[in-house]
Design a protein around this motif. Structure first.
Motif, mmCIF file in Angstrom:
data_model
loop_
_atom_site.group_PDB
_atom_site.id
_atom_site.type_symbol
_atom_site.label_atom_id
_atom_site.label_comp_id
_atom_site.label_asym_id
_atom_site.label_seq_id
_atom_site.Cartn_x
_atom_site.Cartn_y
_atom_site.Cartn_z
ATOM 1 N N THR A 99 0.763 -1.195 -0.009
ATOM 2 C CA THR A 99 0.135 -0.022 -0.103
ATOM 3 C C THR A 99 0.804 1.401 -0.153
ATOM 4 O OG1 THR A 99 -1.277 -1.373 1.439
ATOM 5 C CG2 THR A 99 -2.116 1.095 1.163
ATOM 6 N N VAL A 100 1.913 1.125 0.843
ATOM 7 C CA VAL A 100 2.588 2.454 0.780
ATOM 8 C C VAL A 100 3.401 2.565 -0.555
ATOM 9 C CG1 VAL A 100 4.732 3.492 1.978
ATOM 10 C CG2 VAL A 100 2.934 2.146 3.365
ATOM 11 N N ASN A 101 3.895 1.604 -1.128
ATOM 12 C CA ASN A 101 4.534 1.762 -2.401
ATOM 13 C C ASN A 101 3.508 2.418 -3.377
ATOM 14 O OD1 ASN A 101 6.944 0.576 -1.837
ATOM 15 N ND2 ASN A 101 6.397 -1.486 -2.698
ATOM 16 N N THR A 193 19.804 -6.570 12.802
ATOM 17 C CA THR A 193 21.143 -6.685 13.006
ATOM 18 C C THR A 193 22.012 -7.936 13.367
ATOM 19 O OG1 THR A 193 20.979 -6.233 15.151
ATOM 20 C CG2 THR A 193 20.842 -4.139 13.957
ATOM 21 N N GLY A 194 20.772 -9.049 13.542
ATOM 22 C CA GLY A 194 21.590 -10.502 13.898
ATOM 23 C C GLY A 194 21.608 -10.957 12.509
ATOM 24 N N VAL A 195 20.714 -10.784 11.672
ATOM 25 C CA VAL A 195 20.574 -11.550 10.366
ATOM 26 C C VAL A 195 21.428 -11.117 9.356
ATOM 27 C CG1 VAL A 195 19.094 -12.326 8.460
ATOM 28 C CG2 VAL A 195 18.106 -12.255 10.980
ATOM 29 N N LEU A 196 21.580 -9.706 9.307
ATOM 30 C CA LEU A 196 22.404 -8.839 8.197
ATOM 31 C C LEU A 196 23.771 -9.476 8.089
ATOM 32 C CD1 LEU A 196 22.068 -7.161 5.749
ATOM 33 C CD2 LEU A 196 22.334 -5.242 7.289
ATOM 34 N N PRO A 197 24.759 -9.759 9.069
ATOM 35 C CA PRO A 197 25.896 -10.243 8.703
ATOM 36 C C PRO A 197 26.017 -11.855 8.641
ATOM 37 C CG PRO A 197 25.724 -9.362 11.240
ATOM 38 C CD PRO A 197 24.174 -9.548 10.603
ATOM 39 N N LYS A 198 24.855 -12.376 8.358
ATOM 40 C CA LYS A 198 25.004 -13.699 8.057
ATOM 41 C C LYS A 198 24.504 -14.229 6.639
ATOM 42 C CE LYS A 198 25.903 -14.822 12.668
ATOM 43 N NZ LYS A 198 27.041 -15.731 12.876
ATOM 44 N N VAL A 199 23.970 -13.095 6.167
ATOM 45 C CA VAL A 199 23.444 -13.640 4.643
ATOM 46 C C VAL A 199 24.186 -12.464 3.679
ATOM 47 C CG1 VAL A 199 21.323 -13.950 5.817
ATOM 48 C CG2 VAL A 199 21.532 -11.674 4.890
ATOM 49 N N ARG A 200 23.970 -12.941 2.277
ATOM 50 C CA ARG A 200 24.467 -12.196 1.281
ATOM 51 C C ARG A 200 24.166 -10.706 1.305
ATOM 52 N NH1 ARG A 200 26.347 -13.430 -3.967
ATOM 53 N NH2 ARG A 200 25.344 -15.426 -4.061
ATOM 54 N N ASP A 201 22.718 -10.481 1.454
ATOM 55 C CA ASP A 201 22.102 -9.095 1.638
ATOM 56 C C ASP A 201 20.660 -9.470 2.066
ATOM 57 O OD1 ASP A 201 22.193 -6.257 1.625
ATOM 58 O OD2 ASP A 201 22.867 -6.079 -0.401
ATOM 59 N N ILE A 202 20.250 -7.967 2.164
ATOM 60 C CA ILE A 202 18.884 -8.034 2.575
ATOM 61 C C ILE A 202 18.028 -7.342 1.316
ATOM 62 C CG2 ILE A 202 17.172 -6.913 4.304
ATOM 63 C CD1 ILE A 202 18.198 -9.578 5.402
ATOM 64 N N ARG A 203 16.898 -7.397 1.220
ATOM 65 C CA ARG A 203 16.093 -6.799 0.521
ATOM 66 C C ARG A 203 14.583 -6.523 1.043
ATOM 67 N NH1 ARG A 203 19.897 -6.043 -1.671
ATOM 68 N NH2 ARG A 203 20.426 -6.292 -3.656
ATOM 69 N N ARG A 204 14.148 -5.068 1.184
ATOM 70 C CA ARG A 204 12.632 -4.819 1.644
ATOM 71 C C ARG A 204 12.006 -4.201 0.557
ATOM 72 N NH1 ARG A 204 8.046 -4.017 3.838
ATOM 73 N NH2 ARG A 204 7.832 -2.544 5.374
ATOM 74 N N ARG A 205 11.158 -4.925 -0.128
ATOM 75 C CA ARG A 205 10.492 -4.614 -1.213
ATOM 76 C C ARG A 205 9.251 -3.809 -1.142
ATOM 77 N NH1 ARG A 205 8.771 -8.146 -6.669
ATOM 78 N NH2 ARG A 205 8.210 -6.288 -7.838
ATOM 79 N N GLY A 206 8.678 -4.041 0.277
ATOM 80 C CA GLY A 206 7.573 -3.151 0.504
ATOM 81 C C GLY A 206 6.093 -4.106 0.232
ATOM 82 N N SER A 207 6.281 -5.301 -0.277
ATOM 83 C CA SER A 207 4.944 -6.305 -0.202
ATOM 84 C C SER A 207 5.303 -7.422 -0.117
ATOM 85 C CB SER A 207 4.626 -5.956 -1.780
ATOM 86 O OG SER A 207 3.854 -7.213 -2.212
ATOM 87 N N ALA A 208 4.816 -7.969 1.037
ATOM 88 C CA ALA A 208 5.084 -9.574 1.497
ATOM 89 C C ALA A 208 4.659 -10.532 0.512
ATOM 90 C CB ALA A 208 4.309 -9.615 2.865
ATOM 91 N N ALA A 209 3.767 -10.154 -0.073
ATOM 92 C CA ALA A 209 3.077 -11.248 -1.291
ATOM 93 C C ALA A 209 4.294 -11.259 -2.323
ATOM 94 C CB ALA A 209 1.671 -10.839 -1.728
ATOM 95 N N LEU A 210 4.559 -10.112 -2.905
ATOM 96 C CA LEU A 210 5.638 -9.983 -3.818
ATOM 97 C C LEU A 210 6.906 -10.815 -3.548
ATOM 98 C CD1 LEU A 210 4.995 -6.605 -5.940
ATOM 99 C CD2 LEU A 210 4.502 -9.137 -6.602
#
Ligand code: IPD
Length: 281
Positions: A99-101, A193-210
């Motif tokens: 919705t915010v997108n 902050t606990g997850v980010l150092p353990k993965v390639r990267d994070i994406r926050r697209r703004g739609s859980a369904a997508l």
């Protein structure tokens, strides 16, 4: 559980087609009639949780179309409450996820239409049997029905989805999202902050369904989020599982109670262990 069986007269491929037709119609409405100066109709849990007029119109359209074709089905939408099912099938609809997108005219938003059995208001007491998620700006659609596989439909052709067998969390591109409430966000930020150092990267697209559809089509490797509602994942969750992925809660908890994890099993297992280790629960 008998209440979770699919009614005998139901053809799941037909439910998938209906879900797709309705999601496409809602998609045309929300893109075609998006006001330039989008009005804020109401607020939900906080000022940033914006419910637009178009959100409500999209849900009304879905409800009318679904219940006109299948009058004894139930309906459970994000905006306007519930119709109890007499047929055993309930439609769970997110009229605009992202919705915010949508408000800011960022094209990452979608309509999700899912047919479920059981009670979608109770975590763990329902499951999706057919669904469509439509991203109206690109025209892409993800469809699935139980036992029938998942497909991505695009202008360039369709493809059957089979989740890639990525099994190394440190190389995984992981999607996540955040709630609207400040106190939940504070906790989500700590977990991040606990997850980010353990993965390639994070994406926050703004739609859980997508995000979930992108796990199924390989544009993300895995996904986790705290505090989804059933309409956020009812459609895309089936796309993940029909593509061969796993959709689960944290530890022994039910999906969305409060965590939802998705990806190939090897990654959801590692993500689960990491979230428990950093005491995300
Ligand atoms: C939200 C989006 C977001 C997710 C939130 C959801 P809405 O749904 O899916 O990505 O992080 O948890 O509530 O409000 O845009 O329908």
């Amino acid at each position: 559980m008998t209440e979770l069986s699919v009614p005998e007269s139901v053809d799941l491929a037909e439910l998938e087609h209906l879900a797709l037709r309705v999601a496409r119609a809602c998609g045309r409405l929300i893109t075609g009639e998006r006001p330039r100066d989008l009005g804020v109709a109401a607020t939900k849990s906080s000022l940033t949780d914006v419910v637009t007029v178009m959100d409500q119109r999209s849900e009304q359209l879905a409800r009318e179309k679904l219940l006109t074709e299948r009058g004894s089905d139930g309906f459970y939408g994000e905006e306007d409450g519930r119709v109890v099912s007499a047929s055993g099938i309930t439609w769970v609809v997110d009229p605009i996820d992202g919705t915010v997108n949508y408000l800011y005219d960022i094209p990452s938003y979608c309509v999700s239409v899912a047919a479920v059995v059981g009670d979608p208001a109770t975590p763990g007491a329902w499951r999706t049997v057919a669904a469509a998620v439509v991203e109206p700006v690109t025209g892409e659609a993800w469809v699935a029905h139980e036992g029938g596989g998942a497909r991505l439909l695009t202008m360039r052709g369709d493809r059957t989805l089979s989740i890639p067998s990525q099994d190394e969390l440190s190389l995984a591109l992981v999607g996540t999202g955040f709630a609207y409430e400040a106190d939940v966000r504070e906790r989500q930020a700590r977990v991040l902050t606990g997850v980010l150092p353990k993965v390639r990267d994070i994406r926050r697209r703004g739609s859980a369904a997508l995000d979930l559809c992108n796990v199924a089509d390989g544009r993300l490797d895995a996904y986790y989020e705290h505090g989804l509602h059933s309409w956020d994942f009812a459609g895309a969750g089936l796309v993940v599982t029909e593509a061969g992925g796993e959709l689960r809660g944290l530890g022994d908890a039910a999906i969305a109670d409060p965590y939802t994890l998705a990806g190939p099993k090897a990654l959801t297992d590692q993500l689960d262990a990491l979230l428990l280790e950093i005491k995300a629960d």
